[in-house]
Design an enzyme around this catalytic site. Sequence first.
Site: not given
Length: 366
Positions: A194, A127, A171
């Site tokens: 997200d 990422k 994460q």
Amino acid sequence: MSPSLVFTDSSTSTASRLLPFSRTATPFNAAVSLRRSVGPLNVRPFVLPPLRTLSVNSSNNPSPVINDKSGGEACAKVIDGKMVAKQIRDEIAAEVLKMKEAIGVVPGLAVILVGDRKDSATYVRNKKKACESVGINSFEVRLPEDSTEQEVIKFISEFNNDPSVHGILVQLPLPSHMDEQNVLNAVDIVKDVDGFHPLNIGRLAMRGRDPLFVPCTPKGCIELLHRYAVEIKGKRAVVIGRSNIVGMPAALLLQREDATVSIVHSRTKNPEEIVKHADIIISAVGQPNMVRGSWLKPGAVVIDVGINPVEDAKSPRGYKLVGDVCYEEACKVASAVTPVPGGVGPMTIAMLLSNTLSSAKRIHNF
Ligand code: NAP
């Protein structure tokens, strides 16, 4: 508007729906690495992919509508997620540059990684690299496995208040002693790139409401359908899997696009029979080759989210990655299929960049 230019996140304009990561902190005994990375901008002109309208067969008549044939045997079109993701990243890089030149703002994405899972570390590294490749700033916090929930939330709060951060990603999975819900709820909804905040998911589920962000993997699936001009409206869609991060939001998105959606999960008694009726299948299960060619309606479009390692003596690593759908069999029945790897995977990161860009644009009214 060309379907290839339509992004699923309807809360902002096209370009703004495309969109940055790095930071160190000091407190705790945390191995926190704070890095700011503004990579050189590599802006290339946007070239449309060689699109063809894929006409999925929505009747019960099993006559195949397969647009790509090589020789006598039906051969599905390969939905090339790697290529599409590259185009999207180029578009994002151009937008990031435009924004920087116009108002001096560079989008920023903060990623929090707790623990030392190798797969998570790899995802975070990828990422970060992706951010650098489009000129998005990246901020990274690494915390040890035994960190407390409060420590993680403290960093989230800092990023919530940091004007150079436009997107925050925790994460997953978090270590088992943490309550994922408490942690994700701490992310400011306006920076929830997200799309996992309950308010964003709630808005996704409600008619007449728009989420600020759509979860990246399902958003990438729909984007692939758009870019390959697959008609969704009025089609029968089946989503296999109902996880919060893929299956459930994928089903909501398809429904928002006026598909008639069925969801198959581990307790579904007759998955094959249900899948057989689908014009569009999105599979997010985590079971190698579970969906056979015989499950598919001829001409169906298959988006395979599954990433499953299986033994492969021929590979130097001793394994290879396959999807949930038996690719070779699906190619003979479907009209279009995503490969694994190279299908949905690259789209997930492209959508994260897209969400970060749109967040920065929304915050700065650009
Ligand atoms: P997950 O949280 O484990 O959810 C799996 C879902 O599949 C559950 O809803 C489960 O049903 C269902 N399921 C399990 N076995 C089944 C069966 N035999 N028949 C029908 N349904 C079954 O997984 P996830 O996080 O959604 O990920 C799914 C797959 O996608 C994994 O391979 C993962 O690695 C991959 N993935 C890829 C990306 C990408 O970027 N390409 C991103 C995320 C995930 P129940 O709800 O009944 O348990």
